[in-house]
Design a protein around this motif. Structure first.
Motif, short mmCIF file in Angstrom:
data_model
loop_
_atom_site.label_atom_id
_atom_site.label_comp_id
_atom_site.label_asym_id
_atom_site.label_seq_id
_atom_site.Cartn_x
_atom_site.Cartn_y
_atom_site.Cartn_z
N TYR A 115 0.83 -1.20 0.00
CA TYR A 115 0.00 0.00 0.00
C TYR A 115 0.86 1.25 0.00
N LEU A 116 1.91 1.28 0.83
CA LEU A 116 2.78 2.45 0.89
C LEU A 116 3.51 2.66 -0.44
N LYS A 117 3.78 1.58 -1.14
CA LYS A 117 4.49 1.69 -2.41
C LYS A 117 3.55 2.14 -3.53
N ASN A 118 2.24 1.81 -3.41
CA ASN A 118 1.26 2.22 -4.42
C ASN A 118 -0.04 2.59 -3.72
N PRO A 119 -0.08 3.79 -3.09
CA PRO A 119 -1.22 4.16 -2.26
C PRO A 119 -2.47 4.58 -3.03
N PHE A 120 -2.33 4.83 -4.33
CA PHE A 120 -3.47 5.31 -5.11
C PHE A 120 -3.99 4.22 -6.03
N LYS A 121 -5.08 3.59 -5.62
CA LYS A 121 -5.68 2.55 -6.44
C LYS A 121 -6.32 3.17 -7.67
N LYS A 122 -6.40 2.37 -8.72
CA LYS A 122 -6.94 2.86 -9.99
C LYS A 122 -8.38 3.37 -9.82
N ASP A 123 -9.17 2.67 -9.02
CA ASP A 123 -10.59 3.05 -8.93
C ASP A 123 -10.79 4.36 -8.17
N PHE A 136 -0.13 11.52 -9.72
CA PHE A 136 0.20 10.50 -8.73
C PHE A 136 0.86 9.27 -9.33
N SER A 137 1.30 9.38 -10.58
CA SER A 137 1.94 8.26 -11.23
C SER A 137 3.29 7.96 -10.58
N GLY A 138 3.46 6.74 -10.09
CA GLY A 138 4.74 6.34 -9.50
C GLY A 138 5.03 6.94 -8.14
N VAL A 139 4.02 7.53 -7.49
CA VAL A 139 4.24 8.17 -6.20
C VAL A 139 4.14 7.14 -5.08
N GLU A 140 5.08 7.21 -4.12
CA GLU A 140 5.08 6.32 -2.97
C GLU A 140 4.96 7.15 -1.70
N LEU A 141 4.58 6.48 -0.61
CA LEU A 141 4.59 7.12 0.70
C LEU A 141 5.83 6.65 1.44
N LYS A 184 -7.19 20.13 12.76
CA LYS A 184 -7.19 20.29 11.30
C LYS A 184 -5.81 20.06 10.69
N LEU A 185 -4.99 19.26 11.35
CA LEU A 185 -3.68 18.89 10.79
C LEU A 185 -3.89 17.61 9.97
N LEU A 186 -4.52 17.76 8.83
CA LEU A 186 -4.92 16.62 8.03
C LEU A 186 -3.83 16.27 7.02
N LEU A 187 -2.85 15.51 7.48
CA LEU A 187 -1.75 15.09 6.61
C LEU A 187 -2.15 13.82 5.88
N THR A 192 0.84 14.19 1.36
CA THR A 192 2.17 13.60 1.42
C THR A 192 2.70 13.32 0.03
N ALA A 193 1.83 12.83 -0.84
CA ALA A 193 2.24 12.51 -2.21
C ALA A 193 2.62 13.77 -2.98
N ASP A 194 1.89 14.88 -2.71
CA ASP A 194 2.23 16.14 -3.37
C ASP A 194 3.68 16.53 -3.10
N MET A 195 4.08 16.40 -1.84
CA MET A 195 5.46 16.74 -1.49
C MET A 195 6.44 15.76 -2.12
#
Length: 340
Positions: A115-123, A136-141, A184-187, A192-195
């Protein structure tokens, strides 16, 4: 040759019901195998507009030319859809059904790392524009080097536990999440992926270190500004204008578009609701979003109507321009809408 055509066609009266079924089945299969007409099937996705309120999508197959299926039963795992055209009116038969939900499986060490390696599922981003998907292509946490330490630290702090190769959220961990939400510290993972995207762009030479530092500074400043409104109560006192100015928040002429009761206050980076002080409303609107600085007219439309249609000059973190509408969700957050 197990089957041979013959002119000796039996009479129905000479066959039992069971024999007739067998004969008809063999004949149908024989005709289907040697059918000269092709069976043409389209893979189709049908979008149905439900009264302008909601749309549903159905994927399946549409048979354009029957071919061999005229003789033999056609079965497939895919749904067979009617041959509809744009603008056709269809009847819907919605009904409620009772069902029992199942709790999602707990993360194991293997599934959590995946999940951390691919946190954004296609759906999750299926309905969004291609440009936005690319963000978000290729983004990891985290990274391979940091994930183990982060998880071990969370275990040692008593936030989570690992038992029988499954992760469990502990009481202190739940309290920690609630505190972050209250402030409201909604990280979330997208933040995280944006950074992560910005740092990757530095590595690829598409971005400078100074630009990455400025982006991080702006993001953290926005978080602090968002969090501070929870406990800096002077910002929302309406007893005197000096109190509001002293705290850096100014009262505007607008009523909150979400809760409809609070007053909208302007801070350095965003607009917030006076009811956010007592956590009754989560309304928050940044002054700049995805590279677009809202004009006074756009700000007025968002704060009075709660939505705005097509804005064409948003810029993704990958540097690609895209257009979208915006609206406020029930929790007060400003959200992209690619259909507006």
């Amino acid at each position: 040759s197990a089957l041979t055509p013959t002119v000796n066609i039996p009479k129905d009266s000479d066959l039992t019901d069971f024999e007739k079924k067998v004969y008809d089945t063999i004949m149908a299969r024989f005709l289907a195998v040697f059918c000269s007409e092709q069976c043409i099937v389209d893979k189709t996705e049908i979008t149905v507009d439900i009264g302008g309120i909601e749309t549903i999508k159905v994927k399946g197959q549409v048979i354009k030319q029957k071919g061999w299926t005229k003789y033999d039963e056609y079965s497939t795992k895919d749904k067979t859809l009617p041959d509809l055209k744009k603008g056709d009116v269809v009847k819907t038969g919605f009904k409620s059904e009772k069902d029992t939900t199942k709790a999602p499986d707990r993360y194991t060490t293997d599934s959590f790392y995946k999940y951390l390696k691919n946190p954004f599922k296609k759906d999750e981003i299926e309905d969004e524009e291609e440009e936005y998907k690319a963000i978000f292509s290729g983004v990891e946490l985290g990274t391979e080097a940091t994930r183990t330490g982060i998880i071990e630290g969370a275990c040692k702090s008593g936030y989570i536990s690992l038992k029988d190769n499954k992760f469990y959220l502990l009481e202190d961990g739940e309290a920690y999440i609630n505190y972050l939400n209250a402030l409201k510290l909604l990280l979330d993972k997208r933040k995280t992926a944006d950074m992560g995207v910005v740092l990757k762009d530095v590595f690829k030479g598409k971005n400078s270190i100074n630009e990455a530092i400025k982006f991080t500074y702006d993001e953290i400043s926005g978080l602090i500004d968002e969090s501070s409104k929870v406990y800096v109560k002077k910002a929302f006192r309406q007893t005197s204008g000096s109190d509001n100015n002293a705290s850096g928040a100014k009262e505007t002429e607008f009523t909150c578009p979400c809760c409809k009761t609070g007053k909208v206050f302007e801070t350095k980076f965003r607009y917030i609701c006076s009811n956010n002080n007592n956590l009754k409303c989560g309304f928050s609107m940044p002054k700049t979003l995805a590279g677009h600085e809202f004009t006074p007219e756009e700000t007025k439309e968002l704060l009075t109507k709660g939505e705005i249609f097509n804005i064409e000059d948003f810029v993704s973190k990958a540097g690609k321009q895209f257009s979208a509408g915006l609206y406020f969700k029930k929790d007060g957050s400003l959200t992209f809408d690619f259909h507006m």
